[in-house]
Design a protein around this motif. Structure first.
Motif, short mmCIF file in Angstrom:
data_model
loop_
_atom_site.label_atom_id
_atom_site.label_comp_id
_atom_site.label_asym_id
_atom_site.label_seq_id
_atom_site.Cartn_x
_atom_site.Cartn_y
_atom_site.Cartn_z
N VAL A 132 40.38 41.83 34.48
CA VAL A 132 40.48 42.82 35.54
C VAL A 132 39.50 42.45 36.65
O VAL A 132 38.28 42.39 36.42
CB VAL A 132 40.17 44.24 35.01
N LEU A 133 40.02 42.20 37.82
CA LEU A 133 39.18 41.89 38.98
C LEU A 133 38.55 43.17 39.50
O LEU A 133 39.23 44.20 39.65
CB LEU A 133 40.00 41.24 40.09
N ARG A 134 37.25 43.11 39.81
CA ARG A 134 36.56 44.27 40.35
C ARG A 134 35.73 43.87 41.56
O ARG A 134 35.21 42.75 41.63
CB ARG A 134 35.66 44.91 39.29
N ASP A 135 35.61 44.80 42.52
CA ASP A 135 34.84 44.54 43.72
C ASP A 135 33.38 44.95 43.53
O ASP A 135 32.94 45.25 42.41
CB ASP A 135 35.47 45.25 44.92
N ALA A 136 32.62 44.98 44.63
CA ALA A 136 31.19 45.27 44.54
C ALA A 136 30.91 46.67 44.02
O ALA A 136 29.86 46.92 43.43
CB ALA A 136 30.55 45.08 45.91
N GLN A 137 31.84 47.59 44.23
CA GLN A 137 31.67 48.96 43.75
C GLN A 137 32.18 49.16 42.33
O GLN A 137 32.15 50.27 41.79
CB GLN A 137 32.38 49.94 44.68
N GLY A 138 32.69 48.09 41.73
CA GLY A 138 33.22 48.19 40.38
C GLY A 138 34.65 48.69 40.31
O GLY A 138 35.18 48.93 39.22
N GLN A 139 35.28 48.82 41.46
CA GLN A 139 36.66 49.30 41.50
C GLN A 139 37.62 48.23 40.99
O GLN A 139 37.54 47.07 41.40
CB GLN A 139 37.05 49.72 42.91
N ALA A 140 38.53 48.60 40.10
CA ALA A 140 39.53 47.67 39.59
C ALA A 140 40.55 47.36 40.67
O ALA A 140 41.09 48.25 41.32
CB ALA A 140 40.22 48.24 38.36
N LEU A 141 40.80 46.06 40.88
CA LEU A 141 41.70 45.62 41.94
C LEU A 141 43.02 45.09 41.39
O LEU A 141 44.07 45.31 41.97
CB LEU A 141 41.04 44.53 42.79
N GLU A 142 42.96 44.39 40.26
CA GLU A 142 44.17 43.77 39.71
C GLU A 142 43.88 43.33 38.28
O GLU A 142 42.78 42.86 37.98
CB GLU A 142 44.60 42.56 40.56
N ALA A 143 44.86 43.47 37.40
CA ALA A 143 44.77 42.96 36.04
C ALA A 143 45.73 41.79 35.91
O ALA A 143 46.91 41.91 36.26
CB ALA A 143 45.12 44.06 35.03
N VAL A 144 45.24 40.65 35.42
CA VAL A 144 46.04 39.43 35.38
C VAL A 144 45.85 38.71 34.06
O VAL A 144 44.93 39.00 33.28
CB VAL A 144 45.64 38.48 36.54
N ASP A 145 46.74 37.75 33.80
CA ASP A 145 46.64 36.92 32.61
C ASP A 145 45.51 35.90 32.71
O ASP A 145 44.86 35.57 31.72
CB ASP A 145 47.95 36.17 32.37
N LEU A 146 45.29 35.41 33.93
CA LEU A 146 44.31 34.34 34.13
C LEU A 146 43.63 34.50 35.48
O LEU A 146 44.30 34.70 36.50
CB LEU A 146 45.00 32.96 34.07
N VAL A 147 42.30 34.40 35.48
CA VAL A 147 41.52 34.34 36.71
C VAL A 147 40.98 32.92 36.85
O VAL A 147 40.37 32.39 35.91
CB VAL A 147 40.36 35.34 36.70
N VAL A 148 41.20 32.32 38.00
CA VAL A 148 40.69 30.99 38.30
C VAL A 148 39.58 31.15 39.34
O VAL A 148 39.84 31.61 40.46
CB VAL A 148 41.79 30.06 38.84
N ASP A 149 38.38 30.79 38.96
CA ASP A 149 37.26 30.87 39.89
C ASP A 149 37.17 29.57 40.67
O ASP A 149 36.73 28.55 40.16
CB ASP A 149 35.96 31.14 39.13
N ALA A 150 37.60 29.64 41.93
CA ALA A 150 37.52 28.49 42.84
C ALA A 150 36.66 28.85 44.04
O ALA A 150 36.87 28.35 45.13
CB ALA A 150 38.93 28.09 43.29
N SER A 151 35.68 29.72 43.81
CA SER A 151 34.91 30.28 44.92
C SER A 151 33.66 29.48 45.27
O SER A 151 32.84 29.93 46.06
CB SER A 151 34.53 31.74 44.62
N GLY A 152 33.52 28.30 44.69
CA GLY A 152 32.49 27.38 45.14
C GLY A 152 31.09 27.66 44.64
O GLY A 152 30.87 28.39 43.67
N ALA A 153 30.11 27.09 45.37
CA ALA A 153 28.72 27.18 44.95
C ALA A 153 28.18 28.60 45.01
O ALA A 153 27.21 28.93 44.33
CB ALA A 153 27.86 26.26 45.81
N GLY A 154 28.80 29.46 45.81
CA GLY A 154 28.36 30.84 45.91
C GLY A 154 29.08 31.77 44.96
O GLY A 154 29.03 33.00 45.15
N SER A 155 29.69 31.24 43.93
CA SER A 155 30.48 32.05 42.99
C SER A 155 29.65 33.16 42.35
O SER A 155 28.52 32.95 41.91
CB SER A 155 31.05 31.16 41.88
N ARG A 156 30.26 34.35 42.29
CA ARG A 156 29.65 35.47 41.58
C ARG A 156 30.14 35.53 40.13
O ARG A 156 29.64 36.33 39.35
CB ARG A 156 29.98 36.78 42.29
#
Length: 389
Positions: A132-156
């Motif tokens: 479940v993807l969540r934003d800075a406030q913890g709000q659920a944005l989307e539920a998926v089978d797979l999350v791919v983190d391609a956000s680079g050196a600044g990845s959270r």
């Protein structure tokens, strides 16, 4: 499969295009209002070009970039201490990041990849078998089978704790001058010890512009990068020209410190670049200095390896298979980067002597030259080890 890709960079765009074309439900999440490239020039090595060809954008990239047939580095006296040539008919391709971004962005758009902008993903929690993807406030944005983190050196999302390197660089893009004798198909560098390095990389043209461009870079201690904005540009130019007079038509185009962007580097690799329903590619999975010119290639190869694994295995087996396919290629280049970088960017007085009087002569020996060519080409080891035919 329902896939969320976090980060519209090189690896994220490549994977999103491949997965969307294959029929997966893809959504690309980007924190910026408008996806954009960050940085100046880069070199796509032959292994990376093969991925661009697989995506169908290799010709567009070649039309915008500059073929690189050789990398040369000299001391102030003119003596060559780095001379590595690419294989005939397999040059590298130097590009501005905006040009590479443009061809990959257009491919993703043509494939119909949905993009959600202006949203920073702060977590991807495992809930009920999905992420479940969540934003800075913890709000659920989307539920998926797979999350791919391609956000680079600044990845959270990535647990990678990379070791900051002691030296970084400032980068800028200038017009390729008509009154230079430097070749438009070589990367040229000039060194003074390991503490001073300046380089010129032809990068072809920017999107929508006919003029050829060059990336200009100057190495400096990471501790000095914060003070770059207060630097006297005239004094910096004088220092650089004393090291390399032929730089004059390039460096005199820099009239303000804002034209050069500071870049910091780090070194580190995730031993296990995946968790259940979550996988890391590119700088979110491994980081190194750009000394071997492999960063963009690694992101492209990660994207292709992950896509290949997903096509041939169910999800639970695909992620470890992806990691196995990339393990030894990534580790070998990380090790080489750790060994070679201090010879070119450090405060050491001993390592440049080793570079100039041992490494440089040995590099011209039969057999060693071929190894170095394979090293810069990106295929010293198979880039996708054990990939299905």
């Amino acid at each position: 499969m329902n896939i969320a890709i976090v980060g519209a960079g090189i690896g994220g765009l490549a994977l999103a295009t491949l997965a969307q074309r294959a029929g997966h439900q893809v959504c690309l999440w980007e924190r910026f209002d408008q996806p954009r490239p960050v940085g100046s020039g880069l070199v796509i090595q032959p292994v990376g070009l093969a991925v661009l060809d697989h995506l169908g954008v290799g010709d567009q990239a070649r039309a915008m970039g500059a073929p690189i047939v050789r990398m040369q580095g000299h001391l102030p006296q003119g003596r060559s201490v780095l001379d590595v040539a690419y294989r005939p008919h397999q040059p590298g391709l130097a590009l501005h990041r905006s040009a590479l971004f443009e061809v990959l962005w257009q491919a993703a758009q043509a494939a119909g990849v949905p993009v959600r902008t202006s949203t920073a993903i702060h977590s991807a929690t495992l809930e009920g078998g999905q992420r479940v993807l969540r934003d800075a406030q913890g709000q659920a944005l989307e539920a998926v089978d797979l999350v791919v983190d391609a956000s680079g050196a600044g990845s959270r999302l990535s647990p990678l704790h990379a070791r900051p390197l002691g030296y970084g660089a400032i980068w800028g893009t200038v017009r390729w001058p008509s009154d230079t004798a430097l070749p438009f198909n070589e990367l040229r560098q000039r060194y003074q010890g390991a503490s001073h390095m300046v380089g010129v990389l032809p990068v072809g043209r920017l999107p929508g512009e006919p003029e050829p461009r060059a990336a200009l870079f100057w190495s400096m201690p990471a501790s000095a990068l914060d003070g770059w904005a207060q630097t006297d540009v005239t004094a910096w130019q004088a220092e650089a020209l004393a090291l390399w007079p032929e730089l004059h038509p390039f460096i005199t185009q820099i009239t303000d410190t804002a034209q050069m962007t500071p870049a910091r580097y780090a070194h580190g690799t995730l031993r296990r670049p995946f968790e259940p329903g979550l996988v890391f590619i590119g700088d979110a999975a491994h980081r190194a200095s750009p000394q071997l010119g492999q960063g963009a290639n690694m992101a492209l190869l990660d994207a292709l390896a992950l896509f290949t694994a997903l096509q041939h295995h169910p999800l639970q087996q695909a992620l470890p298979r992806y990691a196995a396919m990339r393990r030894w290629h990534v580790r070998s280049y990380q090790a080489m980067s750790a060994v070679f970088t201090p010879m070119y960017q450090s405060g050491s007085r001993v390592l440049p002597l080793l570079r100039d009087h041992v490494l440089a002569p040995c590099a011209q020996l039969p057999g060693i030259k071929q190894v170095l060519t394979a090293l810069v080409s990106g295929n010293m080891l198979p880039p996708l080890g054990g990939a299905p035919p």
